[in-house]
Each structure stands twice: as structure tokens, then as C-alpha cells.
Motif scaffolding. Structure first.
Motif, PDB file in Angstrom:
ATOM      1  N   PHE A 197       0.665  -1.078   0.629  1.00 15.13           N
ATOM      2  CA  PHE A 197      -0.249  -0.094  -0.074  1.00 15.13           C
ATOM      3  C   PHE A 197       1.144   1.764   0.329  1.00 15.13           C
ATOM      4  CE2 PHE A 197      -3.240  -2.822   1.951  1.00 15.13           C
ATOM      5  CZ  PHE A 197      -4.336  -2.306   0.828  1.00 15.13           C
ATOM      6  N   CYS A 198       1.916   1.051   0.946  1.00 16.44           N
ATOM      7  CA  CYS A 198       2.820   1.842   0.948  1.00 16.44           C
ATOM      8  C   CYS A 198       3.083   3.062  -0.457  1.00 16.44           C
ATOM      9  CB  CYS A 198       4.058   2.262   1.676  1.00 16.44           C
ATOM     10  SG  CYS A 198       4.704   3.068   1.804  1.00 16.44           S
ATOM     11  N   THR A 199       3.090   4.810  -0.543  1.00 22.20           N
ATOM     12  CA  THR A 199       2.502   5.468  -1.464  1.00 22.20           C
ATOM     13  C   THR A 199       4.476   5.593  -1.867  1.00 22.20           C
ATOM     14  OG1 THR A 199       2.114   6.984  -0.481  1.00 22.20           O
ATOM     15  CG2 THR A 199       0.739   5.475  -1.850  1.00 22.20           C
ATOM     16  N   SER A 200       5.365   6.369  -0.491  1.00 21.48           N
ATOM     17  CA  SER A 200       6.613   6.391  -0.523  1.00 21.48           C
ATOM     18  C   SER A 200       7.233   6.166  -1.505  1.00 21.48           C
ATOM     19  CB  SER A 200       6.976   5.918   1.481  1.00 21.48           C
ATOM     20  OG  SER A 200       8.534   6.409   0.942  1.00 21.48           O
ATOM     21  N   PRO A 224       7.647  -0.265   4.349  1.00 17.77           N
ATOM     22  CA  PRO A 224       7.517   0.963   5.011  1.00 17.77           C
ATOM     23  C   PRO A 224       7.356   2.204   4.762  1.00 17.77           C
ATOM     24  CG  PRO A 224       6.963  -0.823   5.895  1.00 17.77           C
ATOM     25  CD  PRO A 224       7.493  -1.086   5.705  1.00 17.77           C
ATOM     26  N   CYS A 225       6.831   3.279   4.815  1.00 20.58           N
ATOM     27  CA  CYS A 225       7.534   4.606   5.188  1.00 20.58           C
ATOM     28  C   CYS A 225       7.220   4.834   6.858  1.00 20.58           C
ATOM     29  CB  CYS A 225       7.700   5.296   4.229  1.00 20.58           C
ATOM     30  SG  CYS A 225       5.848   6.097   4.486  1.00 20.58           S
ATOM     31  N   GLY A 226       6.008   4.430   7.200  1.00 25.30           N
ATOM     32  CA  GLY A 226       6.025   4.610   8.400  1.00 25.30           C
ATOM     33  C   GLY A 226       4.883   6.875   8.520  1.00 25.30           C
ATOM     34  N   THR A 227       4.755   6.410   7.789  1.00 25.95           N
ATOM     35  CA  THR A 227       3.994   8.020   7.533  1.00 25.95           C
ATOM     36  C   THR A 227       3.156   8.627   6.424  1.00 25.95           C
ATOM     37  OG1 THR A 227       6.199   8.882   6.442  1.00 25.95           O
ATOM     38  CG2 THR A 227       6.507   9.259   8.885  1.00 25.95           C
ATOM     39  N   CYS A 228       2.942   7.838   5.299  1.00 35.82           N
ATOM     40  CA  CYS A 228       1.712   7.934   3.979  1.00 35.82           C
ATOM     41  C   CYS A 228       0.863   8.116   4.658  1.00 35.82           C
ATOM     42  CB  CYS A 228       2.821   7.984   2.968  1.00 35.82           C
ATOM     43  SG  CYS A 228       2.579   5.779   2.887  1.00 35.82           S
ATOM     44  N   THR A 229       0.157   8.432   4.047  1.00 36.39           N
ATOM     45  CA  THR A 229      -1.357   7.917   5.130  1.00 36.39           C
ATOM     46  C   THR A 229      -1.910   6.406   5.052  1.00 36.39           C
ATOM     47  OG1 THR A 229      -2.346   9.622   2.983  1.00 36.39           O
ATOM     48  CG2 THR A 229      -3.993   8.632   4.674  1.00 36.39           C
ATOM     49  N   HIS A 230      -1.358   5.483   4.135  1.00 32.48           N
ATOM     50  CA  HIS A 230      -1.628   4.324   4.395  1.00 32.48           C
ATOM     51  C   HIS A 230      -0.338   3.707   5.273  1.00 32.48           C
ATOM     52  CE1 HIS A 230      -3.748   3.728   0.459  1.00 32.48           C
ATOM     53  NE2 HIS A 230      -2.675   4.395  -0.391  1.00 32.48           N
ATOM     54  N   CYS A 231       0.782   3.948   5.329  1.00 30.87           N
ATOM     55  CA  CYS A 231       1.144   3.342   6.622  1.00 30.87           C
ATOM     56  C   CYS A 231       0.149   3.679   8.281  1.00 30.87           C
ATOM     57  CB  CYS A 231       2.561   3.951   6.248  1.00 30.87           C
ATOM     58  SG  CYS A 231       3.399   3.134   5.042  1.00 30.87           S
ATOM     59  N   ARG A 232       0.011   4.904   8.035  1.00 28.31           N
ATOM     60  CA  ARG A 232      -1.140   5.505   9.322  1.00 28.31           C
ATOM     61  C   ARG A 232      -2.133   4.604   9.500  1.00 28.31           C
ATOM     62  NH1 ARG A 232      -1.552  10.723   8.865  1.00 28.31           N
ATOM     63  NH2 ARG A 232      -0.904  11.425   6.909  1.00 28.31           N
TER      64      ARG A 232
HETATM   65 ZN   LIG Z   1       4.116   4.171   3.634  1.00 29.60          ZN
END
Ligand SMILES: [Zn+2]
Length: 331
Positions: A53-56, A61-69
Motif C-alpha cells: 500500500f505504501c506510496t512513498s 513501508p515509510c511509516g508516514t504516508c496515509t496508508h502506513c499510518r
Molecule cells: Zn508509507
């Protein structure tokens, strides 16, 4: 080219494979992650889904994009967890039906919908059949992730539709290497790797707080002394653990006691066999020596089998105190 940030100990082949799936954006329809508890199945499955899902553009996973959060908070609209109702032994047909309508109603904004079945063993027969129907439906980008400790409870009809990803214990050298990267001193890293028995999940609490490992081994050392003492001392130990009750707390105390005892007797056996380099807890060697001297190899093997039997008794609702008293008389 995607890059990844997956803090996992071991399982490199599995990770390479899943990351290539993410990079190609081409997951299969259904996966089964299976293996004993503590190996990292859930961790890897979560990282896999987060990375899908991560869009970074940086490490996933980046942990900060909407999906990650949303995923971290457990509120992602396209990820559904099929679980048991609280206090229920099995996942019910109703839960599967609810998940099915959730899949059908969820947004079309994202490329994937994910259905997690984390305790696949807990599917009731009816739930399995209902789930099979969803699995057979051409449902676009729905991705099924089954997680299980044991395959024998999964119906073949379901199993045959899953891509199986099997988790095995991790090489302890690999675990030691990882611990060194976490700024843990080499002697402790070596001890922790041995104590993990290849199950990284056993280590996370100790990596965060190395002092807990010292406390844990001190507890084992005390247990060793008590179990090697006079009969009345041993019986008093059991009284303290199990009390008079059949409560869940008493049972949990007894489970922990048996699991610790298993390590102690296993290590005594290794010591007795001249395999001290294989000990799970090398620092306990002086304490273990007493037990190893007192018993023959055959007697230690017998005790080991008795511990396993006592575990089964406990799960069959035999009174915990009774079961454990019989066991400690063998020491
Ligand atoms: Zn992300």
C-alpha cells in the motif's frame, strides 16, 4: 526501483521473494504464512501488506504516508481482519459473511483489498466453507493472507488454493549478527542468540531491555536451586505456583514453570552428554552441573518426557497442583 525497510531477523529468501512481488505489484490471490510462534510470520505479513500500500518513493513501508499510518492504527478501509469473536473458540460463519460484505462494499480507490485470517486454525467448518466460496469468487484485487501455526487444522480445499510460505527457525549465527548491529555487546549477543533457539520472537523484549534477560536467567537459576532441593521445598514451590485453585492465573503460572523447566532439563541433558557448547543458557552451567550429576542420562530423558506429559495434563484440565506435584517428585 523500490527500496525497503523491513526490520526482520532472518528469513532472507522469503523477504527477497515478497519484496520482488511488491516491486512488480503482482501479488498472488492468496498466501498462507505458516510456522511455529515466535518466528516472525505476522511481522513479515504486516510488512508485506504495508509495502504493497505504501506510496512513498523511499524505503517501504515509510511509516508516514496515509496508508502506513492507517495500517499502523488498524483503521485502513481496505484491510479487513477476520477474527474470532471475543470468548469464542472459532471464527464463525457470521464473521466470514460480514467480511465478505465488507470486501464488496469497500472503496475502489486503492489497488488492493486485503483479508487477513490470522488464526486460520480457528476457522470453524462452516466458516471454512463460506470462506472457500469467497476464495473462488473472481474478486479483482482481493488478497487473502492466512496465518497459521499448524497446517493440520486447515481443510485441504482451502489449502490447495493458497501459496504456502513456510517459516523455519533462524540460524543462531544470523541472530547473533543482527544483535551486534543493535549495539549489543558480543558476549550478550551470543548468549541471547543461543537462548532464542532460532525464534527471534523470544528476543524482542530482551533487545529492548537487556536487563530483562539477566532477570530471566536469575529466575531460572533460582528455579534450578529450588528444584534440586529437599522434597518438602519442591512441594512448597508448587504450592506457591498453583495454590489450591484451577484458575487461569494458576494455570498460566504452571505453564511458564513447565516451559522453564523444559529448558533446564534439556540443558542438563546436553551438559551430561558433554555438549556444553550447545547450552541454551551457558551462564547457568554451574547450577546445571548439580542436576546433571544427580541423574543418569536415562533419568533426565524420562523427566523430559514427564514434563511434556504434564503439559498435556494441564491442557486436559487436570488439577494443576496435582499434576505438578507428581512431576517435581521425580527430581
Ligand atoms: Zn508509507
Amino acid at each position: 526501483m523500490d527500496s525497503f525497510n523491513w526490520p526482520v531477523i532472518g528469513h532472507q529468501k522469503i523477504i527477497n521473494y515478497l519484496q520482488s512481488v511488491v516491486a512488480r505489484k503482482s501479488p498472488n490471490h492468496a498466501y498462507l504464512f505458516y510456522g511455529a510462534p515466535g518466528l516472525g510470520k505476522n511481522l513479515v505479513a504486516d510488512l508485506f501488506v504495508k509495502s504493497l500500500f505504501c506510496t512513498s518513493a523511499t524505503a517501504k513501508p515509510c511509516g508516514t504516508c496515509t496508508h502506513c499510518r492507517q495500517l499502523a492504527a488498524g483503521i485502513h478501509p481496505d484491510v479487513i481482519n477476520l477474527t474470532r469473536e471475543e470468548d469464542q473458540k472459532n471464527i464463525s460463519v457470521e464473521s466470514v459473511r460480514a467480511a465478505r460484505s465488507q470486501i464488496q462494499n469497500s472503496s475502489l480507490l486503492n489497488a488492493y483489498k486485503v483479508l487477513f485470517i490470522r488464526e486460520a486454525e480457528a476457522l470453524s467448518l462452516g466458516a471454512s466453507n463460506a470462506l472457500l466460496k469467497i476464495l473462488e469468487e473472481p474478486s479483482g484485487q482481493t488478497l487473502f493472507i492466512f496465518i497459521a501455526e499448524d497446517l493440520k487444522f486447515l481443510p485441504r480445499t482451502i489449502l490447495s488454493r493458497l501459496q504456502v510460505i513456510k517459516f523455519l527457525p533462524v540460524n543462531t549465527d544470523e541472530i547473533e549478527k543482527y544483535l551486534l548491529t543493535q549495539k549489543i555487546e558480543r558476549p550478550l549477543a551470543r548468549e541471547l542468540a543461543a537462548a532464542s533457539l532460532g525464534f527471534p520472537g523470544r528476543l524482542w523484549p530482551f533487545i529492548a531491555h537487556p536487563k530483562h534477560f539477566h532477570d530471566h536467567t536469575a529466575k531460572l537459576s533460582l528455579l534450578l536451586q529450588k528444584i534440586s532441593s529437599q522434597t518438602n521445598e519442591r512441594l512448597r514451590l508448587i504450592e506457591g505456583l498453583a495454590g489450591q485453585s484451577n484458575s487461569e492465573t494458576a494455570k498460566n503460572n504452571c505453564r511458564e514453570f513447565l516451559s522453564n523447566l523444559l529448558f533446564i532439563v534439556r540443558d542438563s541433558l546436553l551438559l551430561k552428554s558433554g555438549l556444553s557448547s550447545e547450552l541454551t543458557y551457558p551462564r547457568l552451567e554451574p547450577d546445571l552441573a548439580f542436576l546433571a550429576r544427580r541423574h543418569s542420562l536415562a533419568s533426565l530423558v524420562n523427566i523430559l518426557m514427564e514434563i511434556r506429559q504434564t503439559r498435556r495434563y494441564l491442557e486436559q484440565n487436570v488439577n494443576p497442583r496435582l499434576a505438578l506435584e507428581n512431576l517435581v517428585l521425580s527430581f
